[in-house]
Design a protein around this motif. Structure first.
Motif, PDB file in Angstrom:
ATOM      1  N   GLN A 144     -18.577  22.259 -39.760  1.00 48.75           N
ATOM      2  CA  GLN A 144     -19.064  23.577 -39.356  1.00 48.75           C
ATOM      3  C   GLN A 144     -18.455  24.702 -40.178  1.00 48.75           C
ATOM      4  OE1 GLN A 144     -21.526  23.321 -37.256  1.00 48.75           O
ATOM      5  NE2 GLN A 144     -21.093  21.127 -37.083  1.00 48.75           N
ATOM      6  N   ASP A 145     -17.459  24.395 -41.008  1.00 54.86           N
ATOM      7  CA  ASP A 145     -16.830  25.433 -41.829  1.00 54.86           C
ATOM      8  C   ASP A 145     -17.716  25.876 -42.985  1.00 54.86           C
ATOM      9  OD1 ASP A 145     -14.756  25.046 -40.118  1.00 54.86           O
ATOM     10  OD2 ASP A 145     -13.261  24.527 -41.633  1.00 54.86           O
ATOM     11  N   VAL A 146     -18.753  25.098 -43.252  1.00 51.23           N
ATOM     12  CA  VAL A 146     -19.702  25.434 -44.321  1.00 51.23           C
ATOM     13  C   VAL A 146     -21.034  25.789 -43.667  1.00 51.23           C
ATOM     14  CG1 VAL A 146     -20.847  24.623 -46.405  1.00 51.23           C
ATOM     15  CG2 VAL A 146     -18.531  23.837 -45.877  1.00 51.23           C
ATOM     16  N   ILE A 147     -21.559  26.986 -43.945  1.00 51.83           N
ATOM     17  CA  ILE A 147     -22.680  27.507 -43.181  1.00 51.83           C
ATOM     18  C   ILE A 147     -23.866  27.790 -44.102  1.00 51.83           C
ATOM     19  CG2 ILE A 147     -23.335  29.175 -41.393  1.00 51.83           C
ATOM     20  CD1 ILE A 147     -20.343  29.844 -41.093  1.00 51.83           C
ATOM     21  N   TRP A 148     -24.522  26.729 -44.547  1.00 50.43           N
ATOM     22  CA  TRP A 148     -25.692  26.916 -45.411  1.00 50.43           C
ATOM     23  C   TRP A 148     -26.863  27.524 -44.646  1.00 50.43           C
ATOM     24  CZ3 TRP A 148     -24.183  26.880 -50.082  1.00 50.43           C
ATOM     25  CH2 TRP A 148     -23.258  25.954 -50.567  1.00 50.43           C
ATOM     26  N   SER A 149     -26.774  27.566 -43.335  1.00 46.77           N
ATOM     27  CA  SER A 149     -27.841  28.196 -42.550  1.00 46.77           C
ATOM     28  C   SER A 149     -27.967  29.681 -42.879  1.00 46.77           C
ATOM     29  CB  SER A 149     -27.584  28.013 -41.050  1.00 46.77           C
ATOM     30  OG  SER A 149     -26.319  28.544 -40.687  1.00 46.77           O
ATOM     31  N   ASP A 150     -26.898  30.285 -43.438  1.00 46.51           N
ATOM     32  CA  ASP A 150     -26.980  31.683 -43.861  1.00 46.51           C
ATOM     33  C   ASP A 150     -27.984  31.865 -44.997  1.00 46.51           C
ATOM     34  OD1 ASP A 150     -25.173  32.527 -42.009  1.00 46.51           O
ATOM     35  OD2 ASP A 150     -23.475  32.696 -43.379  1.00 46.51           O
ATOM     36  N   PHE A 151     -28.346  30.771 -45.648  1.00 45.68           N
ATOM     37  CA  PHE A 151     -29.316  30.831 -46.738  1.00 45.68           C
ATOM     38  C   PHE A 151     -30.700  30.347 -46.294  1.00 45.68           C
ATOM     39  CE2 PHE A 151     -25.274  31.036 -48.850  1.00 45.68           C
ATOM     40  CZ  PHE A 151     -25.493  31.870 -49.929  1.00 45.68           C
TER      41      PHE A 151
END
Length: 453
Positions: A144-151
């Motif tokens: 969850q520390d990586v949030i590709w959903s922001d893209f």
């Protein structure tokens, strides 16, 4: 650019604004970011899109504490600048912990341990292609520390990501990925990216040796090319950028890239995005119908116009110049209107928070000083650029003047180098697994089957 997410209509800032009522906001909504990714045809850097990611603090030291005694495979390469690429199949490998890597990388004594046979002044180490799902198999919460959903990719996180940790000089040979596009988040240190567009593939001398299902490699060491052996490479267009911590690089599909670490320690996280065009057929039909309709309307209007001109031929003769002038003016007005509409519809998304990777006006010399021959100061300038590059146009002029000389020299040397006239096993394998050859063979097989049936 779209207004920053989270802003109220009354106080919506202009694109690139970073503060709203004391809160730092992102310049693009997920929907807008995905729209850019799906439509952009050139590499670009997203800024201020990952400042709140927990992975922003994933330095090599931090990860060594998280992973403790986890054994990681490091690829070992030579700190040299010859013209032969260092493919993965030619490198040695070491199993070590991140703590052992950091100790070795700090030039501390390594008379024992996994790196004892590798002089730090002569070798680099690279933990590349480390999938989160394997590396953090017992710490899945860290995904969850990586949030590709922001893209604009909901649910995409570390589970679909890979980790890259390297020392200065660690690099990936020039290659293209055969699927999707690439998003790369730089966490620690800087990496220099050399990118080439898909149209320049013939100038990159592609090879399937070493064979990798999802990658096609170049035979060229693009930072020190052998232009006598690969003369067409001088025609390749090189795009260069230094990716810094906090930035996210977008690499479009099928763009060639060579990536090198230019700081003592670098940490990157990437994710390959599948490009599924579910409505491509419908979209293509839609545009085709529009084009045919527009052509029909244009021809119909021309027929009507010609008939009118013939009916009024006498009048047209009298004021032919005036009519001709009016037609030119109307045509120019229509063109201006059309161009204005196109420009408005294709407004550039670039700005302070989306920076295009532009074509480099300078090229690395074919025999440059290596980053390992000095103390490193000559390699990276104040702005992260190499001070000893040659202008591309200058080199192309030099190559154009020397093309005949190179050709004559190659012809005269052919008798002295009989090995060049033979086809090696590697050449044969390279041919058999070449994508173009595979495509042609498949077409012939399909055609043959249709004839047989």
């Amino acid at each position: 650019m779209a207004a920053a997410p989270g802003a109220t209509p009354d106080s919506a800032p202009a694109a690139g604004a970073g503060e709203v009522e004391g809160e730092r906001v992102k310049p693009f909504t997920p929907e807008k970011a995905k729209e850019i990714i799906m439509s952009l045809q050139q590499p670009a850097i997203f800024c201020n899109m990952a400042f709140d990611w927990p992975a922003h603090h994933w330095t090599a030291k931090h990860l060594s504490e998280v992973l403790h005694d986890k054994q990681i495979r490091f690829r070992m390469g030579m700190k040299r600048t010859d013209t032969v690429p260092q493919f993965e199949t030619t490198c040695a490998y070491v199993e070590a912990t991140l703590e052992e890597f950091l100790t070795w990388n700090c030039n501390q004594s390594t008379t024992s341990g996994p790196f004892r046979d590798y002089d730090h002044s002569k070798f680099w180490a690279y933990a590349d292609y480390k999938y989160f799902i394997s590396l953090f198999d017992d710490k899945t919460d860290i995904f969850q520390d990586v949030i590709w959903s922001d893209f604009g990719f909901p649910g995409r996180n570390g589970r679909e990501s890979t980790l890259w940790i390297g020392s200065m000089g660690a690099h990936t040979p020039c290659h293209l990925d055969s699927y999707g596009c690439n998003l790369v988040f730089q966490v620690q240190g800087r990496k220099r990216w050399h990118l080439f567009p898909p149209e320049d593939t013939p100038f990159l001398y592609p090879t399937r040796i070493p064979y990798e299902e999802s990658s096609v490699f170049s035979k060229i060491n693009v930072v020190n090319p052998d232009l006598q052996r690969f003369p067409q490479f001088c025609k390749a267009r090189r795009y260069m950028v230094t990716l810094k911590p906090g930035q996210v690089l977008f690499v479009p599909r099928h763009w060639w890239h060579y990536v090198e670490s230019i700081d003592p320690v670098t940490v990157s996280i990437n994710s390959w995005i599948e490009l599924v065009e579910e409505t491509s057929h419908e979209v293509n039909c839609h545009y085709l119908n529009r084009a045919v309709s527009a052509l029909f309307d244009y021809r119909t209007s021309k027929v009507v116009e010609i008939q009118a001109l013939r009916t009024n031929r006498d009048d047209m003769k009298k004021e032919g110049l005036n009519v001709h002038h009016r037609m030119e003016v109307e045509q120019m007005d229509d063109q201006d209107l059309l161009l204005g509409t196109i420009k408005q519809e294709a407004a550039s998304p670039f700005g302070p928070d989306l920076v295009p990777v532009i074509l480099s006006s300078e090229e690395l010399p074919s025999e440059r000083r290596g980053i390992f021959e000095g103390d490193g100061k000559d390699f990276v300038g104040k702005d992260g650029e190499h001070p000893g590059k040659l202008h591309c146009t200058k080199r192309q002029r030099m190559m154009s003047k020397n093309e005949d000389v190179v050709a004559e020299q190659t012809a005269s040397d052919s008798s002295m180098a009989p090995s060049q006239t033979f086809i090696s096993t590697d050449d044969l394998l390279d041919c058999l697994v070449n994508p173009q050859v595979t495509r042609i063979v498949a077409q012939l097989l399909i055609k043959g089957r249709s004839l047989w049936s």
